[in-house]
Scaffold this motif. Structure first.
Motif, PDB file in Angstrom:
ATOM      1  N   SER A   1       0.848  -1.195   0.000  1.00 16.47           N
ATOM      2  CA  SER A   1       0.000   0.000   0.000  1.00 16.47           C
ATOM      3  C   SER A   1       0.882   1.242   0.000  1.00 16.47           C
ATOM      4  O   SER A   1       1.763   1.380   0.851  1.00 16.47           O
ATOM      5  CB  SER A   1      -0.915   0.004   1.228  1.00 16.47           C
ATOM      6  N   VAL A   2       0.656   2.144  -0.947  1.00 17.33           N
ATOM      7  CA  VAL A   2       1.448   3.361  -1.071  1.00 17.33           C
ATOM      8  C   VAL A   2       0.516   4.562  -1.016  1.00 17.33           C
ATOM      9  O   VAL A   2      -0.328   4.752  -1.897  1.00 17.33           O
ATOM     10  CB  VAL A   2       2.242   3.382  -2.395  1.00 17.33           C
ATOM     11  N   GLY A   3       0.643   5.368   0.024  1.00 20.04           N
ATOM     12  CA  GLY A   3      -0.176   6.555   0.169  1.00 20.04           C
ATOM     13  C   GLY A   3       0.247   7.650  -0.794  1.00 20.04           C
ATOM     14  O   GLY A   3       1.413   7.755  -1.175  1.00 20.04           O
ATOM     15  N   SER A   4      -0.708   8.466  -1.183  1.00 24.75           N
ATOM     16  CA  SER A   4      -0.430   9.558  -2.112  1.00 24.75           C
ATOM     17  C   SER A   4       0.321  10.680  -1.408  1.00 24.75           C
ATOM     18  O   SER A   4      -0.114  11.191  -0.373  1.00 24.75           O
ATOM     19  CB  SER A   4      -1.742  10.098  -2.688  1.00 24.75           C
ATOM     20  N   ALA A   5       1.469  11.053  -1.963  1.00 28.12           N
ATOM     21  CA  ALA A   5       2.233  12.179  -1.416  1.00 28.12           C
ATOM     22  C   ALA A   5       1.584  13.488  -1.848  1.00 28.12           C
ATOM     23  O   ALA A   5       0.829  13.536  -2.826  1.00 28.12           O
ATOM     24  CB  ALA A   5       3.675  12.124  -1.919  1.00 28.12           C
ATOM     25  N   ALA A   6       1.888  14.546  -1.129  1.00 31.93           N
ATOM     26  CA  ALA A   6       1.374  15.860  -1.517  1.00 31.93           C
ATOM     27  C   ALA A   6       1.973  16.258  -2.854  1.00 31.93           C
ATOM     28  O   ALA A   6       3.172  16.133  -3.074  1.00 31.93           O
ATOM     29  CB  ALA A   6       1.715  16.902  -0.461  1.00 31.93           C
ATOM     30  N   ALA A   7       1.112  16.713  -3.757  1.00 32.42           N
ATOM     31  CA  ALA A   7       1.579  17.262  -5.030  1.00 32.42           C
ATOM     32  C   ALA A   7       1.511  18.776  -4.896  1.00 32.42           C
ATOM     33  O   ALA A   7       0.426  19.347  -4.831  1.00 32.42           O
ATOM     34  CB  ALA A   7       0.709  16.768  -6.178  1.00 32.42           C
ATOM     35  N   TYR A   8       2.652  19.420  -4.781  1.00 29.06           N
ATOM     36  CA  TYR A   8       2.656  20.867  -4.620  1.00 29.06           C
ATOM     37  C   TYR A   8       2.232  21.504  -5.932  1.00 29.06           C
ATOM     38  O   TYR A   8       2.924  21.394  -6.942  1.00 29.06           O
ATOM     39  CB  TYR A   8       4.046  21.358  -4.184  1.00 29.06           C
ATOM     40  N   ARG A   9       1.070  22.128  -5.916  1.00 31.22           N
ATOM     41  CA  ARG A   9       0.523  22.690  -7.140  1.00 31.22           C
ATOM     42  C   ARG A   9       1.241  23.995  -7.454  1.00 31.22           C
ATOM     43  O   ARG A   9       0.778  25.094  -7.186  1.00 31.22           O
ATOM     44  CB  ARG A   9      -0.983  22.916  -7.019  1.00 31.22           C
ATOM     45  N   LEU A  10       2.420  23.871  -7.999  1.00 30.91           N
ATOM     46  CA  LEU A  10       3.276  25.017  -8.270  1.00 30.91           C
ATOM     47  C   LEU A  10       2.738  25.784  -9.471  1.00 30.91           C
ATOM     48  O   LEU A  10       2.435  25.215 -10.514  1.00 30.91           O
ATOM     49  CB  LEU A  10       4.709  24.541  -8.525  1.00 30.91           C
ATOM     50  N   GLN A  11       2.616  27.117  -9.277  1.00 34.34           N
ATOM     51  CA  GLN A  11       1.999  27.944 -10.306  1.00 34.34           C
ATOM     52  C   GLN A  11       2.699  27.816 -11.653  1.00 34.34           C
ATOM     53  O   GLN A  11       2.073  27.631 -12.681  1.00 34.34           O
ATOM     54  CB  GLN A  11       2.019  29.413  -9.859  1.00 34.34           C
ATOM     55  N   ASN A  12       4.000  27.890 -11.625  1.00 35.84           N
ATOM     56  CA  ASN A  12       4.783  27.713 -12.840  1.00 35.84           C
ATOM     57  C   ASN A  12       5.503  26.375 -12.725  1.00 35.84           C
ATOM     58  O   ASN A  12       6.397  26.224 -11.903  1.00 35.84           O
ATOM     59  CB  ASN A  12       5.800  28.853 -12.990  1.00 35.84           C
ATOM     60  N   PRO A  13       5.120  25.359 -13.531  1.00 39.46           N
ATOM     61  CA  PRO A  13       5.717  24.030 -13.384  1.00 39.46           C
ATOM     62  C   PRO A  13       7.210  23.999 -13.690  1.00 39.46           C
ATOM     63  O   PRO A  13       7.876  23.015 -13.355  1.00 39.46           O
ATOM     64  CB  PRO A  13       4.930  23.180 -14.385  1.00 39.46           C
ATOM     65  N   ASN A  14       7.718  25.054 -14.297  1.00 35.06           N
ATOM     66  CA  ASN A  14       9.130  25.071 -14.676  1.00 35.06           C
ATOM     67  C   ASN A  14       9.996  25.953 -13.783  1.00 35.06           C
ATOM     68  O   ASN A  14      11.199  26.029 -13.976  1.00 35.06           O
ATOM     69  CB  ASN A  14       9.272  25.534 -16.133  1.00 35.06           C
ATOM     70  N   LYS A  15       9.364  26.614 -12.799  1.00 37.93           N
ATOM     71  CA  LYS A  15      10.142  27.541 -11.976  1.00 37.93           C
ATOM     72  C   LYS A  15       9.610  27.570 -10.553  1.00 37.93           C
ATOM     73  O   LYS A  15       8.413  27.728 -10.329  1.00 37.93           O
ATOM     74  CB  LYS A  15      10.091  28.954 -12.580  1.00 37.93           C
ATOM     75  N   LEU A  16      10.493  27.412  -9.601  1.00 40.70           N
ATOM     76  CA  LEU A  16      10.131  27.422  -8.183  1.00 40.70           C
ATOM     77  C   LEU A  16      10.205  28.841  -7.642  1.00 40.70           C
ATOM     78  O   LEU A  16      11.162  29.576  -7.914  1.00 40.70           O
ATOM     79  CB  LEU A  16      11.092  26.527  -7.396  1.00 40.70           C
TER      80      LEU A  16
END
Length: 223
Positions: A88-103
């Motif tokens: 069983s593998v729980g879903s990790a948080a997916a950080y919904r980053l505004q720009n997928p190419n830049k942090l």
């Protein structure tokens, strides 16, 4: 005048958040926390030989949302799932980053090495397939597959791999980031669409656990 006043408050709050409101963080303390969290991840890896992290997302009409749920994985044997206890593998948080190419700096606040340690799941090396998935957000609850405990226990005759991109191979001593999975199809005939972690999310991981980052294999579920 009021508009200028509220604008000044807004800018002040943003500046306060970016600065931590209590001065800049102590670099030595941050480094110690990163090192401690990274050490926990490496220790967890030794339990079964490898680690796996995956994020579940759904795509309703208003865009992607994170799923609070889990997937069931079974090791594949001659193209079929075996009858050994599933993983069983729980879903990790997916950080919904505004720009997928830049942090951006503001996105560093909620991610820590300790949180990632909770989401990495020990797994023995091998080839696995998804046989059940549960995804929940808001009032939505999505289930797919029949590999779950029922009233009379698990019925293996209903266990079969999902269609689409539902399989993954985990190598010895790997720390695997399997990106994102989305469910498609129906509960009785589910399919999986897999994608790799975005560049921005990788940069986020690199910033909060630099000791581990170089050991991570970035991939996705596939055919």
């Amino acid at each position: 005048m009021y508009a200028k006043f509220f604008a000044a408050i807004g800018l002040g709050l943003i500046a306060c958040l970016l600065a931590g409101c209590a001065g800049t963080p102590d670099p030595a303390k941050v480094a110690a926390q990163q090192h401690e969290g990274s050490a926990q991840i490496f220790a967890k890896q030794k339990e079964k030989g490898s680690l796996l992290l995956v994020r579940m997302v759904d795509s309703p009409f208003l865009g992607d949302v994170n799923c609070d749920g889990y997937i069931t994985l079974r090791r594949m044997n001659a193209g079929k799932p075996d009858e050994e206890p599933p993983l069983s593998v729980g879903s990790a948080a997916a950080y919904r980053l505004q720009n997928p190419n830049k942090l951006s700096l503001g996105q560093l606040f909620s991610a820590t090495a300790q949180r990632y340690e909770r989401w990495f799941v020990p797994v023995a090396p091998g080839r696995y397939s998804i046989t059940y998935a549960s995804c929940r957000y808001g009032n939505t609850n999505i289930e797919a597959g029949g590999d779950q405990d029922g009233l009379f226990g698990r019925t293996f005759s209903y266990v079969r791999p999902f269609g689409g991109e539902s399989t993954i191979t985990i190598g010895q001593d790997q720390i695997v980031d399997a990106g994102y999975i989305r469910l498609a199809g129906t509960r009785s005939d589910p399919r999986v669409v897999g994608t790799v972690a975005t560049p921005a999310e990788r940069d986020l991981m690199k910033s909060v656990m630099p000791d581990v980052y170089s050991s991570i294999t970035f991939t996705k579920f596939g055919l």
